[in-house]
Every structure is written in C-alpha cells, then in structure tokens.
Design a protein around this motif. Sequence first.
Motif, PDB file in Angstrom:
ATOM      1  N   LEU A  62       0.847  -1.191   0.000  1.00  8.40           N
ATOM      2  CA  LEU A  62       0.000   0.000   0.000  1.00  8.40           C
ATOM      3  C   LEU A  62       0.884   1.244   0.000  1.00  8.40           C
ATOM      4  CD1 LEU A  62      -2.763   1.267   0.182  1.00  8.40           C
ATOM      5  CD2 LEU A  62      -2.615   1.090   2.652  1.00  8.40           C
ATOM      6  N   THR A  63       1.084   1.812  -1.172  1.00  3.75           N
ATOM      7  CA  THR A  63       1.902   3.018  -1.268  1.00  3.75           C
ATOM      8  C   THR A  63       1.202   4.110  -2.055  1.00  3.75           C
ATOM      9  OG1 THR A  63       3.008   2.131  -3.230  1.00  3.75           O
ATOM     10  CG2 THR A  63       4.083   1.749  -1.099  1.00  3.75           C
ATOM     11  N   GLY A  64       0.612   3.777  -3.195  1.00  5.65           N
ATOM     12  CA  GLY A  64       0.045   4.804  -4.054  1.00  5.65           C
ATOM     13  C   GLY A  64       1.150   5.622  -4.681  1.00  5.65           C
ATOM     14  N   LEU A  65       0.794   6.744  -5.278  1.00  7.02           N
ATOM     15  CA  LEU A  65       1.777   7.628  -5.885  1.00  7.02           C
ATOM     16  C   LEU A  65       2.487   8.443  -4.810  1.00  7.02           C
ATOM     17  CD1 LEU A  65      -0.451   9.077  -8.767  1.00  7.02           C
ATOM     18  CD2 LEU A  65       1.165   7.190  -8.946  1.00  7.02           C
ATOM     19  N   ASP A  66       3.731   8.817  -5.070  1.00  9.52           N
ATOM     20  CA  ASP A  66       4.343   9.796  -4.172  1.00  9.52           C
ATOM     21  C   ASP A  66       3.916  11.190  -4.631  1.00  9.52           C
ATOM     22  OD1 ASP A  66       6.108  10.785  -6.229  1.00  9.52           O
ATOM     23  OD2 ASP A  66       7.427   9.071  -5.843  1.00  9.52           O
ATOM     24  N   GLU A  67       4.108  12.181  -3.773  1.00 12.26           N
ATOM     25  CA  GLU A  67       3.565  13.510  -4.035  1.00 12.26           C
ATOM     26  C   GLU A  67       4.180  14.135  -5.281  1.00 12.26           C
ATOM     27  OE1 GLU A  67       0.857  16.263  -3.694  1.00 12.26           O
ATOM     28  OE2 GLU A  67       1.004  14.551  -2.319  1.00 12.26           O
ATOM     29  N   ALA A  68       5.459  13.913  -5.512  1.00 13.06           N
ATOM     30  CA  ALA A  68       6.116  14.499  -6.681  1.00 13.06           C
ATOM     31  C   ALA A  68       5.511  13.951  -7.977  1.00 13.06           C
ATOM     32  CB  ALA A  68       7.623  14.227  -6.635  1.00 13.06           C
ATOM     33  N   GLU A  69       5.279  12.630  -8.010  1.00 13.14           N
ATOM     34  CA  GLU A  69       4.688  12.020  -9.192  1.00 13.14           C
ATOM     35  C   GLU A  69       3.250  12.506  -9.391  1.00 13.14           C
ATOM     36  OE1 GLU A  69       4.056   9.732 -12.592  1.00 13.14           O
ATOM     37  OE2 GLU A  69       5.891  10.438 -11.592  1.00 13.14           O
ATOM     38  N   ALA A  70       2.522  12.667  -8.273  1.00 10.99           N
ATOM     39  CA  ALA A  70       1.147  13.158  -8.375  1.00 10.99           C
ATOM     40  C   ALA A  70       1.115  14.561  -8.981  1.00 10.99           C
ATOM     41  CB  ALA A  70       0.485  13.149  -7.003  1.00 10.99           C
ATOM     42  N   HIS A 118       3.395  15.864 -10.933  1.00  5.82           N
ATOM     43  CA  HIS A 118       3.795  15.737 -12.329  1.00  5.82           C
ATOM     44  C   HIS A 118       2.598  15.329 -13.192  1.00  5.82           C
ATOM     45  CE1 HIS A 118       6.056  14.621 -15.898  1.00  5.82           C
ATOM     46  NE2 HIS A 118       5.499  13.412 -15.843  1.00  5.82           N
ATOM     47  N   ARG A 119       1.815  14.380 -12.703  1.00  2.00           N
ATOM     48  CA  ARG A 119       0.652  13.928 -13.478  1.00  2.00           C
ATOM     49  C   ARG A 119      -0.441  14.985 -13.515  1.00  2.00           C
ATOM     50  NH1 ARG A 119      -0.097   7.376 -12.646  1.00  2.00           N
ATOM     51  NH2 ARG A 119       2.115   6.862 -12.827  1.00  2.00           N
ATOM     52  N   LEU A 120      -0.568  15.761 -12.444  1.00  2.00           N
ATOM     53  CA  LEU A 120      -1.550  16.840 -12.443  1.00  2.00           C
ATOM     54  C   LEU A 120      -1.205  17.871 -13.513  1.00  2.00           C
ATOM     55  CD1 LEU A 120      -4.037  18.083 -11.066  1.00  2.00           C
ATOM     56  CD2 LEU A 120      -2.497  19.237  -9.475  1.00  2.00           C
ATOM     57  N   HIS A 123      -1.950  15.994 -17.008  1.00  2.00           N
ATOM     58  CA  HIS A 123      -3.339  15.707 -17.370  1.00  2.00           C
ATOM     59  C   HIS A 123      -4.291  16.852 -17.090  1.00  2.00           C
ATOM     60  CE1 HIS A 123      -2.707  11.385 -18.201  1.00  2.00           C
ATOM     61  NE2 HIS A 123      -1.820  11.424 -17.212  1.00  2.00           N
ATOM     62  N   GLY A 124      -3.875  17.822 -16.279  1.00  2.00           N
ATOM     63  CA  GLY A 124      -4.756  18.923 -15.924  1.00  2.00           C
ATOM     64  C   GLY A 124      -5.638  18.569 -14.743  1.00  2.00           C
ATOM     65  N   PRO A 125      -6.364  19.543 -14.225  1.00  2.00           N
ATOM     66  CA  PRO A 125      -7.217  19.293 -13.053  1.00  2.00           C
ATOM     67  C   PRO A 125      -8.349  18.326 -13.365  1.00  2.00           C
ATOM     68  CG  PRO A 125      -7.637  21.478 -13.963  1.00  2.00           C
ATOM     69  CD  PRO A 125      -6.446  20.948 -14.685  1.00  2.00           C
ATOM     70  N   ASN A 126      -8.761  17.618 -12.341  1.00  2.00           N
ATOM     71  CA  ASN A 126      -9.862  16.662 -12.466  1.00  2.00           C
ATOM     72  C   ASN A 126     -11.174  17.431 -12.343  1.00  2.00           C
ATOM     73  OD1 ASN A 126     -11.387  14.268 -12.488  1.00  2.00           O
ATOM     74  ND2 ASN A 126     -11.337  14.172 -10.247  1.00  2.00           N
ATOM     75  N   VAL A 159      -5.412  12.405  -9.732  1.00  2.00           N
ATOM     76  CA  VAL A 159      -4.749  12.166 -11.014  1.00  2.00           C
ATOM     77  C   VAL A 159      -4.827  10.687 -11.373  1.00  2.00           C
ATOM     78  CG1 VAL A 159      -3.152  14.100 -10.710  1.00  2.00           C
ATOM     79  CG2 VAL A 159      -2.502  11.828  -9.905  1.00  2.00           C
ATOM     80  N   PRO A 160      -4.664  10.354 -12.670  1.00  2.00           N
ATOM     81  CA  PRO A 160      -4.605   8.941 -13.044  1.00  2.00           C
ATOM     82  C   PRO A 160      -3.494   8.222 -12.277  1.00  2.00           C
ATOM     83  CG  PRO A 160      -4.865  10.314 -14.990  1.00  2.00           C
ATOM     84  CD  PRO A 160      -4.624  11.241 -13.848  1.00  2.00           C
ATOM     85  N   GLY A 161      -3.798   7.026 -11.768  1.00  2.00           N
ATOM     86  CA  GLY A 161      -2.845   6.266 -10.970  1.00  2.00           C
ATOM     87  C   GLY A 161      -3.037   6.422  -9.478  1.00  2.00           C
ATOM     88  N   ASP A 162      -3.838   7.418  -9.050  1.00  2.00           N
ATOM     89  CA  ASP A 162      -4.113   7.591  -7.630  1.00  2.00           C
ATOM     90  C   ASP A 162      -4.929   6.416  -7.097  1.00  2.00           C
ATOM     91  OD1 ASP A 162      -3.043   9.720  -6.177  1.00  2.00           O
ATOM     92  OD2 ASP A 162      -4.335  11.189  -7.158  1.00  2.00           O
ATOM     93  N   LEU A 163      -4.737   6.128  -5.806  1.00  2.00           N
ATOM     94  CA  LEU A 163      -5.575   5.179  -5.087  1.00  2.00           C
ATOM     95  C   LEU A 163      -6.539   5.984  -4.234  1.00  2.00           C
ATOM     96  CD1 LEU A 163      -2.920   2.567  -3.915  1.00  2.00           C
ATOM     97  CD2 LEU A 163      -4.287   2.554  -5.997  1.00  2.00           C
TER      98      LEU A 163
END
Length: 864
Positions: free
Chosen positions: A24-32, A34-36, A39-42, A137-141
């Motif tokens: 159970l890790t999910g994305l780290d904040e830096a990757e999140a 980067h994806r934001l 991909h832009g805001p949800n 973002v895509p990939g988030d849990l």
Amino acid sequence: MAVHAQTAPSGHDADTATVAPAGLTGLDEAEAQHRLARHGPNAIAGTRSRGLIDIVRGILREPMFLLLLAAAGLYLVVGDIGEGLFMTAGAVVTIGLVVLQEARSERALAALRELAEPFARVIRGGTERRVPAREVVPGDLVLVGEGERLPADGLLIAGDALTVDESALTGESVPVSKLPAPTGTDGAADPEPGGDDTPYLFAGTLNVRGQGMIHVVRTGASTRLGRIGASLVTIEDEPTLLQKTTGALIARLGILALAFCAIVAVAYGVLRDDWIGGALSGITLAIALLPEEFPMVLAIFMALGSFRLARHKVLVRRAAVIETLGAATFLCVDKTGTLTENRMALTTIWRAGRVQELEGGIRLPESMEQTLRVAALASAIRPVDPMDRAVHAVAEWLPGETDRAGAPLRSYPLRPELLAFIQVWPDPSGVLYAAKGAPEAVFRLCRMSDDERAVTDAVVAGLASRGLRVLGVASAREDRNRASAPEDLAFAFEGLVGFADPVRPDVPQAIAEATRAGITVAMITGDYPATALEIARHAGIDTGAGVLTGREIAELDAEGLRERVRRIRVFARIMPEQKLALIEALKANGEIVAMTGDGVNDAPALEAGHIGIAMGQRGTDVAREAADLVLLDDRFVSIIGGVRLGRRIFTNLRKALIYVTAVHVPIAGLALLPLIMGLPPILYPMHVILLELVIDPVCSLAFEGEPSERHAMERPPRPSSEPLFGTSQIGLGFIQGAVVLGAVLGLYVWALNAGAPEMQARASAFVALVVANLVLAFSDAAEPGTSFFDSRRRVFWGIGAGAAVLVATILYVPPLAAILRLSPPSLSWLAAALTIAVLAGGWFGLAKRLRAALTPRNAQRTTA
C-alpha cells in the motif's frame, strides 16, 4: 490490502496500466504533481465567473443606463456639448460603480465555490490524505465510502462489494453492484456504464453502500461524465422566488415609468412648445421612477451575505434560504458530532456480569481481551467511523496480534433490518464472523432467551444512563467458507463496549440562545434512549416529556405523531426514513423546520425540511447535495451563528429595499410636480445621475455592513407568511419619501417666493435632497442603542464624506455649476436647506429612538 500501478505493458499508457495487489503506497507527491501538470485538473466544464466585459455587457442592458445614454445623446444633438459630456461622464461613473460592486460579488461567489469544492481520500506515499477532488490524477488510489460520489473513472481493486447508482450516466434508477477487479485487469479498457458485478466505476456516480479502494484510470474531461460536461455549461441557475417577485415589480414600474415619460414629454411640448425640453423632462422622470437598484441590491446582499455565513463556517448552497433562516422555529439536530465532540473514546467493557473501566495502563482480563479483539475484527480496516477508530486505538495495545493480515473475506454493512456491521475472516478452524452493532441487533443474532435479554437490557440501560454509546459484540465460526447469511448462524455473545463522547462545551450556551430566540431545539439520534436523554440533559435540551423511539413512531398514525412532537424534544433509535415522518409532522403543526443530516438516507428529510443542513466534514455527498446549508465544521454553535447572521442579513436587506423605495419618491416627485405647478424644473437628467451615484453605494454597501440589531436573538422568529418586501414595507418607503418630497419642494417654493434666483433655489433644493437622502439612509439602517460612529459604519461615513465633497465641488466650481444650472446659495439658504434636510430625513430615526426608550425591554424582545 493495497495496490499500486505496475509497469505498463507494451501499448498502454503508464497511467492506465494493468493493476495488481501489492504494498500500500500509491503515488508519491512528486509524481502526483507531475501527473496533475500533465493531465490537468480533475474537473469538467462548468459555470465560470463573469469577467468585467460580461458584467459591463449585462449592465448596459438595464433600462436606466439606456435612458442615460439616450439623454446624453439628446444633449449632444441639440448642441449643448458641456451638458452632453457631463451626462456621458456621469453614466460612465455610474456604470463603473456598479461594475465594482458586482465584481466584488463575483469574488465572493468564487470564494464560495472554492469552499464548496468536493474532496477525495487518497493514498499517497503510503499514507491516507484528503485532497481536493480536482487534484486527483490517473494512478491515484482513492478510498470511497458509503454515500460518496466517485471523483474519477477507475477500477475497484479492494474492499466490499459496492452498490453504485449510475443513473447520472445511464438513466437507470436501479443501483448496480461492483466487485473488486481480478489481479491483472487491464485498466486501459473503456467500458460502458451499467451492468452488475463489474469492477468499473465512473466519475459522478454515487456509492450507495459499501466501501472500497479505486485505482483511478481517467480524470477530468477524459471521464465519461467529462465527455458530456459541455452540455452542463448551458444550464443556468434558476432565479429565486424573491428575485422573480422583484423582477416582476421592476417590470411593472418600468412600464409605468415609460408611460409617464411619454405623457410628460407630450404635455411639456404641447403646453410650453418645447419638445426638446419635454423629451429631457420625460427621460428625467423615467430615470427617477425606475428602481433599478433592486436587482443589484438583492444580488450583492445574497452574495456577500453568503460569504459572511461561510466565514462563520456555514456554506450556503441555495441563496433563497437566507430569507428563510430568520423564520426558523424548530431545529432538529443529530447528537454525534453536532452536539457532541465526535471524539469517541472506548471507556467501558462489560462481559459475563463484570464491568471493566479502561484506564491508562490497566491489564484486561483475558475474556475481555477476547471481546476487544472481536470488536476490532468487526471494525473497518481503514476506519472512518469514530467508534471504529476508538476500538482500534485500544486494541493495538493488546498483547499479540489484534487483527488479521490482509483483508476480510467478506463484509456485511449495516442494513435497516440489521443494525450490525459484520466481517468474515479466515480462521485456523475455518472462518470467523465478527459482529458489532446495536445491542438489540446483536441479541437477535445470538438468539438470546427472554431472560438473558432482560438481564442484558438492564446492563445496557445502566451504561446508557451514564451517557455512553453502547454496542454489542458477537462472533460465530464455521468450518469452511460457505458465504452463509449472518442471520442463519448462531452467534456467541462476546459482551458490550461503551464509548464516551462528551457534549461540546459551547453547546449549552448556544441552545440557551436558540431558546431565547424562540427556536425549539430537538435531538434526533439512532442511539439508545437512555444515552440520548443523558446527552440531551447535558446539552440543555428539554427532556421533561421523555423520549420517543423509532418503534413507537412506527406504531403512531399521522395525527398521533403530530400530537407527540408538540411536547417531546428527544427522539432515539430513529431510522433515517423516520426523520422524514418527523419533519412532516412538525410542518403539519405549522413549524418552520431546520433539519440536520449526514447520511445517504437523510437526503429526503433534508429536502423536506424548510432548511436542510448537512455536515461538511462527516456528511455524505448525497446529504450535502440535498441540503440548503453545509456546516463546514459540523458544530451546533455554527447553526445558531448562521441563524443570527441570517436574521441580520434579512433585516438589513429589508431596510435597504425600503430605502430604495423611499428615495425614488422625492426624485420622481421633484421631476414631475414643478411641471404641473408651472414652476421651473428642479431636476434635470444630470441631477438624477448624481443622486443615483449616492443611492447605489449607500444601499448595497452601507446597509449590507450594518451591525446586527441588539435584540435580534431575543425575539421570536418572524411569521413565515411575512414577506421580505410587502405592502407594509412599500407603504413605509412611500411615507418616508413623501416627507422628504414635501420638505424639499416646500423649500424650493419658499426660496422662489422669497425672491431667490432660480439657480440658487434649485441648488438649495438639490443640497437638501442629497443630505435628506443620506440622513434617511442612516435613520433606516441604524438601530437604537448602537454607537453613532460604530466602526462597522465606516462605509457609510465614507460615502457621506464623498457626497459632501461632490456637492461642494459642483456648487463652487463655476463650470460644473453652469452645466448643472446651479449657483451657490447664500449661507442662510444653505443653513435652511441643511436644517430641513436633517428633519425630513431624520424623523424616522428619532421616532425609533423614542419608541425604544418608551417600550419596556421585554416588549422590545418580542417585537419584530
């Protein structure tokens, strides 16, 4: 149980990769982040704030400004360039002031939209976090619970079987079931919504039952909802009833103004053979008659009023409710988290006739350790409920393992017919069913005899009488996993656990204030009756009539329930659907009901109440969507603060509308009566423009910021049938305006008869009219007993100082005085104008002060 995105196979985007269980890790904040950025805001397309161009375009459609431009053009055409330019400059300044005020409203609304933004619970860097839904973002849990809207498209990868309402996308009203995705499911697929037993979840749909973890695949415009989001932009907000009523009034007055405009223009032209002057006089009268401030005052009061409420932790979702707040007579509130602190602490365990108080460092008997272990196994792995958290907090100190590795095999959520949460775990001898819930539900699972139940009921009543929340604990074992229904098994009773949740320290004072304000407070809870009564006593709620339970409500007819709710203020063991019956009974008794709620099934009651209040922190999305108000901090005192502010907003808005009516009477009268009486005109269009420059800011800013009445919360609620702006308010405005009209017209006639030059007489009347309007504004707004120079009146005194400078400038700067056809009056006439203005505008304030001085204090409290 947790997952993370593995490396994408060839041909797939890494953000929508095949997913599989892992740490159970999910994305780290830096990757999140980067994806934001990638991909832009949800977020899907939605209503945006109006820019300056949109505001100006809307203002230029108003009849008053069209008349101003017509008058300015007419002056330019007939050759008076100075007057034409002055009219044009005046129109520009007027529009600028309105733009500034509407821009302020837009900023307030934008801040409210930010406060109302939904949040999501995500796993990032191995920890649970709460982030705005637009940052998913895509990939988030994402963790999703019962009653929450899904923030993005994705796969269900862990947790219970969910039941999801996808009607927003499919139109089918029947919810569908969702099962966790098998390991290796391809997240790049683009399935259609609908269908049972799939792992695919979609943004905007509602989780009706169960909880789980979602691997986000698509966000924002890429989601199914986002693809149809463009159509949402075309949906405009419906105007409130008050706005519709005001709009109809303005339309009727507009027709009247144009008719008078035509009559005056024709009469002037025929009688005086001056068609240009007749057209100008007609336009002047039309401008004077049009109360174009009404919609602007309403919009600014509603926007800034909503923003004031939000600063007091009350988010307004429907502006019309501000009008209703002042009329609320009955307030139904939840116990947990609203009256109490919602920080449950497990304090007591009872098993086999023995009570154990949990104190720091105490060692529990082995049998009670077993009770605690079963309670922990019957609690959510990632608890949201405060009682689950309290159980885990104590259980983690037990020697040895307190829970099982991984996830339960199955979970059975609470149901109306069985108020117990059950989880099934693998066990060396087969499977273990762990149950925790309402004592009566657990007793039924354990198939207790009447004698056993009577003894245990007495224990529950004793614990509840101390104000504890009591739950029963039970377990059952099977030799293999047969997916048996819990009701078919014979559970063994493991004991009782008691939780303490103290009343918030500020609640008794807030309930006392509500009582003084004529608002009856009732507590509605699903808790045990004895617990409810004890908490109600501590909170200051009337318990003299006892408690009414959900079972008793079910046995009453509509008339019987209406009779009982007239006296009873504590309701216990209430099912969500029974809240609706209580609301309907109270409404039938003539009450104006405010109702709090947080669950999925609370939505009908929130809709049925005159004021629906949802919890912002622990409430479900469904409850928030059904509510009129959202408590951002879930505290009862915020409700009372909202009522107090609501009464202030209502009172000040009514004063502003009375004032708008009043000031148009002398302006219109002074534009018309001199023509009828054969006197030189007092007001030309440029004079009306200057008066409008004073009226608009006074109404929308000075009245909105006026302090609350001293005894606002010591008076009963106003009758629900009493309108914000009705016949009595219109009548009062006409009386106030008629007094100013008579005084200023009398001054003008007096000056002319005394031999004063026409331009000096007009200047004296103009000064008197401006000062009388300002004094009248202060008289209408100010309450007896408040300081004359209260700091919250800075706006008013600033407008007054600005008006003084403006009048002095146009009187004593010769080119401006010539354009406005004025000349400085003598000191004696100026003194007479000021004296008459203060008397004409201030009589109402003096009358209010005399009334306050002569009226006994208790009578003041009961007089609206």
